[in-house]
Write a protein that holds these residues in place. Sequence first.
Motif, PDB file in Angstrom:
ATOM      1  N   ALA A 271       0.831  -1.200   0.000  1.00 38.54           N
ATOM      2  CA  ALA A 271       0.000   0.000   0.000  1.00 38.54           C
ATOM      3  C   ALA A 271       0.872   1.258   0.000  1.00 38.54           C
ATOM      4  O   ALA A 271       0.619   2.211  -0.753  1.00 38.54           O
ATOM      5  CB  ALA A 271      -0.927  -0.003   1.217  1.00 38.54           C
TER       6      ALA A 271
ATOM      7  N   TYR B 188       0.922   3.995  -2.942  1.00 39.58           N
ATOM      8  CA  TYR B 188       0.176   5.216  -2.649  1.00 39.58           C
ATOM      9  C   TYR B 188       0.940   6.203  -1.778  1.00 39.58           C
ATOM     10  O   TYR B 188       0.373   7.178  -1.295  1.00 39.58           O
ATOM     11  CB  TYR B 188      -1.172   4.855  -2.019  1.00 39.58           C
ATOM     12  CG  TYR B 188      -1.996   4.004  -2.946  1.00 39.58           C
ATOM     13  CD1 TYR B 188      -2.668   4.575  -4.023  1.00 39.58           C
ATOM     14  CD2 TYR B 188      -2.048   2.621  -2.789  1.00 39.58           C
ATOM     15  CE1 TYR B 188      -3.390   3.782  -4.910  1.00 39.58           C
ATOM     16  CE2 TYR B 188      -2.771   1.830  -3.669  1.00 39.58           C
ATOM     17  CZ  TYR B 188      -3.438   2.420  -4.728  1.00 39.58           C
ATOM     18  OH  TYR B 188      -4.131   1.639  -5.605  1.00 39.58           O
TER      19      TYR B 188
ATOM     20  N   ARG C 133      -6.562   7.302   0.474  1.00 42.59           N
ATOM     21  CA  ARG C 133      -6.395   6.993  -0.950  1.00 42.59           C
ATOM     22  C   ARG C 133      -6.573   5.506  -1.214  1.00 42.59           C
ATOM     23  O   ARG C 133      -6.900   5.095  -2.331  1.00 42.59           O
ATOM     24  CB  ARG C 133      -5.007   7.435  -1.419  1.00 42.59           C
ATOM     25  CG  ARG C 133      -4.774   8.932  -1.340  1.00 42.59           C
ATOM     26  CD  ARG C 133      -3.377   9.266  -1.834  1.00 42.59           C
ATOM     27  NE  ARG C 133      -3.207   8.886  -3.225  1.00 42.59           N
ATOM     28  CZ  ARG C 133      -2.026   8.725  -3.818  1.00 42.59           C
ATOM     29  NH1 ARG C 133      -0.914   8.881  -3.118  1.00 42.59           N
ATOM     30  NH2 ARG C 133      -1.954   8.378  -5.089  1.00 42.59           N
ATOM     31  N   CYS C 134      -6.284   4.692  -0.229  1.00 46.04           N
ATOM     32  CA  CYS C 134      -6.460   3.258  -0.365  1.00 46.04           C
ATOM     33  C   CYS C 134      -6.795   2.688   1.005  1.00 46.04           C
ATOM     34  O   CYS C 134      -6.570   3.335   2.039  1.00 46.04           O
ATOM     35  CB  CYS C 134      -5.200   2.580  -0.924  1.00 46.04           C
ATOM     36  SG  CYS C 134      -3.803   2.569   0.216  1.00 46.04           S
TER      37      CYS C 134
ATOM     38  N   GLN D  67     -15.715  -2.157  -1.532  1.00 46.04           N
ATOM     39  CA  GLN D  67     -15.338  -1.230  -2.605  1.00 46.04           C
ATOM     40  C   GLN D  67     -16.502  -0.320  -2.978  1.00 46.04           C
ATOM     41  O   GLN D  67     -16.318   0.889  -3.195  1.00 46.04           O
ATOM     42  CB  GLN D  67     -14.876  -2.016  -3.834  1.00 46.04           C
ATOM     43  CG  GLN D  67     -14.371  -1.138  -4.977  1.00 46.04           C
ATOM     44  CD  GLN D  67     -13.057  -0.472  -4.654  1.00 46.04           C
ATOM     45  OE1 GLN D  67     -12.021  -1.099  -4.663  1.00 46.04           O
ATOM     46  NE2 GLN D  67     -13.105   0.832  -4.350  1.00 46.04           N
TER      47      GLN D  67
ATOM     48  N   VAL E   7     -11.212   5.126  -4.235  1.00 47.61           N
ATOM     49  CA  VAL E   7     -10.383   4.563  -3.165  1.00 47.61           C
ATOM     50  C   VAL E   7     -10.038   3.129  -3.536  1.00 47.61           C
ATOM     51  O   VAL E   7     -10.931   2.313  -3.787  1.00 47.61           O
ATOM     52  CB  VAL E   7     -11.101   4.601  -1.800  1.00 47.61           C
ATOM     53  CG1 VAL E   7     -10.215   3.996  -0.713  1.00 47.61           C
ATOM     54  CG2 VAL E   7     -11.495   6.032  -1.441  1.00 47.61           C
ATOM     55  N   ALA E   8      -8.763   2.809  -3.561  1.00 47.39           N
ATOM     56  CA  ALA E   8      -8.316   1.468  -3.933  1.00 47.39           C
ATOM     57  C   ALA E   8      -8.330   0.537  -2.727  1.00 47.39           C
ATOM     58  O   ALA E   8      -8.132   0.964  -1.586  1.00 47.39           O
ATOM     59  CB  ALA E   8      -6.912   1.530  -4.517  1.00 47.39           C
TER      60      ALA E   8
ATOM     61  N   VAL F 139      -6.518  -2.896  -1.064  1.00 50.14           N
ATOM     62  CA  VAL F 139      -5.266  -3.648  -1.119  1.00 50.14           C
ATOM     63  C   VAL F 139      -5.368  -4.831  -0.171  1.00 50.14           C
ATOM     64  O   VAL F 139      -5.795  -4.681   0.972  1.00 50.14           O
ATOM     65  CB  VAL F 139      -4.065  -2.767  -0.716  1.00 50.14           C
ATOM     66  CG1 VAL F 139      -2.755  -3.551  -0.822  1.00 50.14           C
ATOM     67  CG2 VAL F 139      -4.003  -1.503  -1.568  1.00 50.14           C
TER      68      VAL F 139
END
Length: 270
Positions: free
Chosen positions: A103, A107, A180-181, A197, A204-205, A207
């Motif tokens: 991550a 990011y 951001r993630c 998700q 927003v990712a 991981v």
Amino acid sequence: MASRPIAYLDSGLGGFPYFDASRRALPHLAHVYYADTASFPYGERAPAELSAIVTSAVDRLIADFDPMMVVVACNTASVVALDALRATFALPFVGVVPAIKPAAERYGTGPIGLIATTRTVEDPYVSALIRRYAPESRVVMVAAGGLVDRIERNGADISASELNDVLRGPIATLATERVRCVVLGCTHFIHVRNHVQSMLGDGVALVDSVEGVTRQIVRVAGADNSQPSPSPSPPQSVLVLSSRAEIPAAYERIARSRGLLVHRAEEGAP
């Protein structure tokens, strides 16, 4: 079993994403999934108690199946017990820890979210992971332990309304922090990845460690086991449950969909 299997250990069904990915990568090997349902959930155990429980489960796995390696397919168990397991048993272990490193690599300074069980969020090991791999990142940690019980009962078939009830608070915190993630720091949570998700939004990712852990499992299996040998049929893989209670419907569905032999731990090796 004709060949030494790869064994996977979790207190419930959370580790199946790792089991499935490794089975796809190594379809010619036997795979044994040990669901320690008698001790579920690992995430609420005190560290010393959990370490003893996991050590006992691995001892049983080795006695019954003689695996080539054990994948500790639970973030909490890996964080708490992996060092003790490696010191106790003379075989390889592959752990599952929150994917802080990838991550941070993807990011940068973040902010990065981590959603996990209360035990994982509070464990000093996770703070050490952040200091080591994401020292310049702001990491926002939230607990959603109530989600584990619901996924354990229903698997991926848990209703959207139930998921919303449990995740609304943690997701709101992550949204406020503009992460951001988000790292999925509990193996159970990967079963509902798509819903998480959808609540976070496309910006927003998510991981997780499935891909990286699978690569490590293939490496540990070694060159001798990385390619299939001629065989009339794939080896039988097994789902073992430690509880003597009636087999839950979610496990019946999992075993049926994957062609697994269901086995009770007290029965010894099949």
